[in-house]
Design an enzyme around this catalytic site. Structure first.
Site, mmCIF file in Angstrom:
data_model
loop_
_atom_site.group_PDB
_atom_site.id
_atom_site.type_symbol
_atom_site.label_atom_id
_atom_site.label_comp_id
_atom_site.label_asym_id
_atom_site.label_seq_id
_atom_site.Cartn_x
_atom_site.Cartn_y
_atom_site.Cartn_z
ATOM 1 N N TRP A 130 3.399 4.565 2.931
ATOM 2 C CA TRP A 130 4.784 4.783 3.330
ATOM 3 C C TRP A 130 5.149 6.262 3.380
ATOM 4 O O TRP A 130 6.201 6.622 3.886
ATOM 5 C CB TRP A 130 5.715 4.105 2.301
ATOM 6 C CG TRP A 130 5.272 4.429 0.904
ATOM 7 C CD1 TRP A 130 4.435 3.680 0.124
ATOM 8 C CD2 TRP A 130 5.538 5.626 0.169
ATOM 9 N NE1 TRP A 130 4.161 4.343 -1.053
ATOM 10 C CE2 TRP A 130 4.831 5.539 -1.056
ATOM 11 C CE3 TRP A 130 6.305 6.771 0.423
ATOM 12 C CZ2 TRP A 130 4.861 6.551 -2.020
ATOM 13 C CZ3 TRP A 130 6.341 7.771 -0.537
ATOM 14 C CH2 TRP A 130 5.618 7.648 -1.741
ATOM 15 N N ASN A 131 4.334 7.170 2.813
ATOM 16 C CA ASN A 131 4.855 8.525 2.568
ATOM 17 C C ASN A 131 5.055 9.355 3.839
ATOM 18 O O ASN A 131 6.000 10.111 3.950
ATOM 19 C CB ASN A 131 4.037 9.271 1.514
ATOM 20 C CG ASN A 131 2.610 9.512 1.915
ATOM 21 O OD1 ASN A 131 2.059 8.801 2.762
ATOM 22 N ND2 ASN A 131 1.984 10.500 1.314
ATOM 23 N N LYS A 154 -1.431 -2.812 9.100
ATOM 24 C CA LYS A 154 -0.850 -3.391 7.885
ATOM 25 C C LYS A 154 -0.192 -2.211 7.192
ATOM 26 O O LYS A 154 -0.837 -1.471 6.469
ATOM 27 C CB LYS A 154 -1.964 -3.998 7.015
ATOM 28 C CG LYS A 154 -1.548 -5.070 6.054
ATOM 29 C CD LYS A 154 -0.490 -4.761 5.074
ATOM 30 C CE LYS A 154 -0.607 -3.982 3.852
ATOM 31 N NZ LYS A 154 0.724 -3.719 3.260
ATOM 32 N N HIS A 155 1.095 -2.054 7.471
ATOM 33 C CA HIS A 155 1.789 -0.897 6.906
ATOM 34 C C HIS A 155 2.229 -1.219 5.475
ATOM 35 O O HIS A 155 2.218 -2.387 5.059
ATOM 36 C CB HIS A 155 3.009 -0.557 7.778
ATOM 37 C CG HIS A 155 3.279 0.915 7.866
ATOM 38 N ND1 HIS A 155 3.034 1.778 6.824
ATOM 39 C CD2 HIS A 155 3.769 1.695 8.870
ATOM 40 C CE1 HIS A 155 3.362 3.018 7.184
ATOM 41 N NE2 HIS A 155 3.804 2.992 8.424
ATOM 42 N N GLY A 206 -4.236 5.711 1.407
ATOM 43 C CA GLY A 206 -3.470 5.214 0.269
ATOM 44 C C GLY A 206 -4.126 5.605 -1.039
ATOM 45 O O GLY A 206 -4.834 6.618 -1.121
ATOM 46 N N GLU A 228 -8.827 7.591 3.306
ATOM 47 C CA GLU A 228 -8.042 8.815 3.039
ATOM 48 C C GLU A 228 -7.234 8.531 1.780
ATOM 49 O O GLU A 228 -6.219 7.851 1.840
ATOM 50 C CB GLU A 228 -7.090 9.103 4.210
ATOM 51 C CG GLU A 228 -7.770 9.403 5.528
ATOM 52 C CD GLU A 228 -8.378 10.796 5.575
ATOM 53 O OE1 GLU A 228 -8.233 11.562 4.602
ATOM 54 O OE2 GLU A 228 -9.016 11.121 6.591
ATOM 55 N N LEU A 229 -7.723 9.011 0.643
ATOM 56 C CA LEU A 229 -7.112 8.597 -0.635
ATOM 57 C C LEU A 229 -6.336 9.742 -1.302
ATOM 58 O O LEU A 229 -5.965 10.686 -0.648
ATOM 59 C CB LEU A 229 -8.209 8.031 -1.536
ATOM 60 C CG LEU A 229 -9.079 6.946 -0.859
ATOM 61 C CD1 LEU A 229 -10.158 6.443 -1.808
ATOM 62 C CD2 LEU A 229 -8.229 5.795 -0.340
ATOM 63 N N CYS A 262 -0.182 13.531 -0.166
ATOM 64 C CA CYS A 262 -1.549 13.568 -0.710
ATOM 65 C C CYS A 262 -2.027 15.004 -0.814
ATOM 66 O O CYS A 262 -2.721 15.367 -1.755
ATOM 67 C CB CYS A 262 -2.480 12.749 0.180
ATOM 68 S SG CYS A 262 -2.388 13.214 1.910
HETATM 69 P P1 NAP Z 1 -1.087 2.259 -2.029
HETATM 70 O O1 NAP Z 1 -0.333 1.535 -3.048
HETATM 71 O O2 NAP Z 1 -2.557 2.293 -2.115
HETATM 72 O O3 NAP Z 1 -0.644 1.620 -0.633
HETATM 73 C C1 NAP Z 1 -1.178 2.066 0.604
HETATM 74 C C2 NAP Z 1 -1.412 0.853 1.491
HETATM 75 O O4 NAP Z 1 -2.447 0.063 0.923
HETATM 76 C C3 NAP Z 1 -0.200 -0.051 1.624
HETATM 77 O O5 NAP Z 1 -0.191 -0.598 2.923
HETATM 78 C C4 NAP Z 1 -0.484 -1.135 0.585
HETATM 79 O O6 NAP Z 1 0.146 -2.358 0.888
HETATM 80 C C5 NAP Z 1 -1.980 -1.276 0.706
HETATM 81 N N1 NAP Z 1 -2.652 -1.767 -0.509
HETATM 82 C C6 NAP Z 1 -2.309 -1.553 -1.791
HETATM 83 N N2 NAP Z 1 -3.210 -2.135 -2.614
HETATM 84 C C7 NAP Z 1 -4.131 -2.722 -1.831
HETATM 85 C C8 NAP Z 1 -5.304 -3.486 -2.077
HETATM 86 N N3 NAP Z 1 -5.727 -3.755 -3.312
HETATM 87 N N4 NAP Z 1 -6.006 -3.931 -1.024
HETATM 88 C C9 NAP Z 1 -5.624 -3.658 0.230
HETATM 89 N N5 NAP Z 1 -4.523 -2.952 0.535
HETATM 90 C C10 NAP Z 1 -3.787 -2.471 -0.478
HETATM 91 O O7 NAP Z 1 -0.648 3.762 -1.914
HETATM 92 P P2 NAP Z 1 0.821 4.330 -1.823
HETATM 93 O O8 NAP Z 1 1.452 4.341 -3.137
HETATM 94 O O9 NAP Z 1 1.545 3.659 -0.711
HETATM 95 O O10 NAP Z 1 0.518 5.819 -1.311
HETATM 96 C C11 NAP Z 1 0.298 6.838 -2.198
HETATM 97 C C12 NAP Z 1 -1.166 7.180 -2.320
HETATM 98 O O11 NAP Z 1 -1.732 7.416 -1.022
HETATM 99 C C13 NAP Z 1 -1.371 8.470 -3.064
HETATM 100 O O12 NAP Z 1 -2.488 8.360 -3.885
HETATM 101 C C14 NAP Z 1 -1.625 9.473 -1.944
HETATM 102 O O13 NAP Z 1 -2.293 10.644 -2.335
HETATM 103 C C15 NAP Z 1 -2.412 8.658 -0.994
HETATM 104 N N6 NAP Z 1 -2.383 9.235 0.346
HETATM 105 C C16 NAP Z 1 -3.514 9.787 0.864
HETATM 106 C C17 NAP Z 1 -3.478 10.394 2.115
HETATM 107 C C18 NAP Z 1 -4.671 11.047 2.736
HETATM 108 O O14 NAP Z 1 -4.614 11.371 3.913
HETATM 109 N N7 NAP Z 1 -5.755 11.253 2.016
HETATM 110 C C19 NAP Z 1 -2.275 10.417 2.808
HETATM 111 C C20 NAP Z 1 -1.152 9.834 2.239
HETATM 112 C C21 NAP Z 1 -1.213 9.246 1.017
HETATM 113 P P3 NAP Z 1 1.491 -2.800 0.122
HETATM 114 O O15 NAP Z 1 2.519 -1.775 0.374
HETATM 115 O O16 NAP Z 1 1.810 -4.107 0.740
HETATM 116 O O17 NAP Z 1 1.117 -2.902 -1.329
#
Ligand code: NAP
Length: 459
Positions: A130-131, A154-155, A206, A228-229, A262
Site C-alpha cells: 500500500w505504501n 493482488k493489491h 512487501g 522486493e522486500l 522501503c
Molecule cells: P506486507 O504485509 O508484506 O503486504 C504486502 C502485500 O503482500 C499485500 O498485498 C499483502 O496482502 C500481501 N501479503 C501479506 N502477507 C502475505 C503472505 N503471507 N502471502 C502472500 N501475500 C501476503 O507488507 P506491507 O506492510 O504492506 O508493506 C511494507 C513492507 O514492504 C516493508 O517491509 C517495506 O520495506 C516493503 N517494501 C519493499 C519495497 C521494495 O521495493 N523493496 C517497496 C515497498 C515496500 P494483504 O494486504 O491482503 O495482507
C-alpha cells in the site's frame, strides 16, 4: 471477508467491497489466460500506443488519483501527485524503450545464425503493498504489458480504491479485456493462484514474511519470482561532506511517505568529527516538521497507514528504549491540542545510543523514526552499514574520492547513492540483496525478468 477503505487521518470508513468468491477468481484467471494468447501477438507499436494513453490518463487526472491515494493510505497530497506523474513517466519510458531492450541479439557461434529472442512468459501475479499504491504497480505493469505478459494484481487489502483505479486506467488506455485485472482479495488467495498452472510467475513487493511465503509456494511450483522486500538503509555522513545539504536530505530521506518507504534512510551513521553538530541540526529539523492531515498541502508528515503499523512502530520504539536507547525527540503517538487523534499519527522521532540487540538496531522501522549512530572511522561506518540482514539501498556523503570508492565497492546493497538520497528511476535498475529480495525492476533489467530468454541456433 469484506475489504475496507479507511482514511488513516480520521479513521472514517470510506467504502467497503466484497472479496472475490471462488467462482469470480476462477473467471478472472481464465480471462487472463485467454487474454495472454491475444495480447502477446499484438505488436510493440500497438502496445506502446496504449501505454502512452495510460500515461496521458495518469497525467491529466493526477489530482484525482492523488486524492484517492491520500484518502486511502495517508501520503501527503503533493507527494501523491508526484507519484501519479512518476507512473506516467514509467509508462512512457517502456512505451519508448521496450522494443529496443528486447530486440533479437545476434551471437556469433558455429551456427549459420544464432541469436537470443525474448518472449513473454504469460500470466504474472503481482502482490503489491500500500505504501506507493500506484508506483509499485506501474513499475511492474508497464514493462509486463509492453513485453506481452498479462497481469493479475493482488493489491494490499487497505487500498482497494487505488487497485480498482489502476485496472480502470489500463482498460481505458485500450488494453484488451483480461490484460490487467485487479483481484479484490486477502493474502489467503495467493497460494491458490500461484498453484494454478495458468499462472506463470509472481512478483511481490512487501515484507520479508510475505516474500518468504510467496517464494516457497512458487518454488514448489518451479515458478519464477521477483521479490522486493524490506530495508533498513544506511545514510552515512563523513566530515568532508556538504554538511547542510546532508542534514536537510537526511530529514527528507527519513520522513518521505510518512517514513513508510522501503528505501527511506533508516540508520544514520555519522562520523565522530561532525556527529554532535549533525545530531543537533537533524533533531531541530525533525522537530520543525508539520504533522497533520495529508490532504492539506502544507503537511510534511501524515498518519501511518493503519492502526497495526502505528502499534508495531510504537512497540519497536518502546522495546528499544527499554533496552537503553535514548529519545532525542518524539517517541509518542501524536497529540493535537493535547488530544490523541483518531488518525494513526506518530511524532517524528530520533533515537540515539541504540543497543545492538534492540529493534532500532536490527529491524526495519516503518515510520518517521530515525536511528543515529556515531562512528570513528570509515571501516566502522562500513561495518555498521553492513551489519543488518537487509541490503536494499544505501547513501554515503563524502567528498573524498578514496572514501567514495570504498563505499561503492563495499556497501552490501542493491544501490549506492553518493551525496544524494536513494530514489528509483525508470532508467536505472532497482532491487536488493540479502533479505531485501532478489531480481530487479526498471530499466532493461526489469523488463527481462518475466521472459523466456530463448536461444535460437540455425545450421
Ligand atoms: P506486507 O504485509 O508484506 O503486504 C504486502 C502485500 O503482500 C499485500 O498485498 C499483502 O496482502 C500481501 N501479503 C501479506 N502477507 C502475505 C503472505 N503471507 N502471502 C502472500 N501475500 C501476503 O507488507 P506491507 O506492510 O504492506 O508493506 C511494507 C513492507 O514492504 C516493508 O517491509 C517495506 O520495506 C516493503 N517494501 C519493499 C519495497 C521494495 O521495493 N523493496 C517497496 C515497498 C515496500 P494483504 O494486504 O491482503 O495482507
Amino acid at each position: 471477508m469484506p475489504i475496507s477503505s479507511i482514511n488513516p487521518a480520521t479513521g472514517e470508513v470510506l467504502q467497503t467491497f466484497d472479496s472475490l468468491n471462488e467462482h469470480q477468481l476462477e473467471e478472472k484467471i481464465a480471462r487472463a489466460a485467454e487474454a495472454f494468447h491475444e495480447h502477446r501477438r499484438t505488436s510493440f507499436a500497438e502496445r506502446a500506443e496504449r501505454m502512452m494513453r495510460a500515461a496521458e490518463i495518469l497525467e491529466s487526472e493526477k489530482k484525482s488519483f492523488a486524492r484517492t491515494m491520500t484518502l486511502e493510505m495517508g501520503k501527503p497530497i503533493n507527494a501523491a501527485v508526484q507519484e501519479a506523474e512518476k507512473c506516467a513517466w514509467v509508462c512512457r519510458y517502456y512505451a519508448e524503450n521496450a522494443e529496443r531492450h528486447l530486440g533479437d541479439e545476434i551471437v556469433e557461434t558455429n551456427a549459420t545464425k544464432s541469436f537470443v529472442r525474448y518472449q513473454p512468459l504469460g500470466v504474472v501475479l503481482a502482490v503489491m503493498p500500500w505504501n506507493f499504491p500506484f508506483w509499485h504497480v506501474f513499475r511492474f505493469a508497464a514493462p509486463a504489458l509492453m513485453v506481452g505478459n498479462v497481469g493479475l494484481l493482488k493489491h494490499a487489502s487497505n487500498v482497494p480504491q487505488c487497485a480498482l483505479a489502476i485496472e480502470d486506467i489500463f482498460h481505458r488506455a485500450g488494453f484488451m479485456e483480461g490484460a490487467f485485472q485487479t483481484l479484490l482479495a486477502g493474502s489467503d488467495v495467493v497460494e491458490k493462484i500461484l498453484e494454478d498452472p495458468r499462472v506463470a510467475a509472481a512478483t511481490l513487493t512487501g515484507s520479508e514474511p510475505a516474500g518468504r511465503s510467496v517464494a516457497s509456494i512458487a518454488g514448489k511450483q518451479i515458478k519464477k519470482t521477483v521479490l522486493e522486500l524490506g530495508g533498513s538503509d544506511p545514510f552515512i555522513v563523513m566530515p568532508s561532506a556538504n554538511f547542510e545539504e546532508a542534514v536537510s536530505t537526511a530529514v527528507k530521506a527519513r520522513t518521505i511517505n510518512n517514513g513508510q518507504s522501503c528505501i527511506a534512510a533508516k540508520r544514520f551513521i555519522i562520523h565522530d568529527g561532525i556527529y554532535d553538530r549533525f545530531e543537533k541540526e537533524f533533531v531541530d529539523a525533525m522537530k520543525r516538521l508539520r504533522v497533520g492531515n495529508p490532504i492539506e498541502e502544507s503537511t510534511d508528515v501524515g498518519p501511518l497507514a493503519t492502526e497495526r503499523i502505528l502499534k508495531d512502530l510504537e512497540d519497536q520504539v518502546k522495546v528499544s528504549v527499554a533496552a537503553g536507547a535514548k529519545i532525542l525527540t518524539g517517541g509518542q503517538r501524536m497529540k493535537f491540542d493535547g488530544e490523541l487523534s483518531r488518525g494513526h499519527f506518530y511524532e517524528p522521532t530520533v533515537l540515539a545510543d541504540i543497543p545492538k540487540d534492540s529493534p532500532a538496531f536490527r529491524d526495519e522501522l516503518f515510520g518517521p523514526v530515525a536511528s543515529l549512530f556515531r562512528v570513528s572511522s570509515l571501516d566502522e561506518a562500513i561495518e555498521l552499514a553492513n551489519v543488518t540482514t537487509f541490503g536494499l539501498g544505501s547513501a554515503a556523503w563524502t567528498n573524498d574520492e578514496s572514501e567514495r570508492d570504498r563505499f561503492i565497492n563495499e556497501l552490501e546493497a542493491g544501490s549506492v547513492f553518493i551525496n544524494g538520497m536513494v530514489a528509483s528511476d525508470p532508467r536505472l535498475p532497482f532491487g536488493g540483496v540479502k533479505h531485501s529480495g532478489y531480481g530487479r525492476e526498471l530499466a532493461e533489467f526489469g523488463i527481462r525478468e518475466f521472459m523466456n530468454i530463448k536461444t535460437v541456433w540455425m545450421k
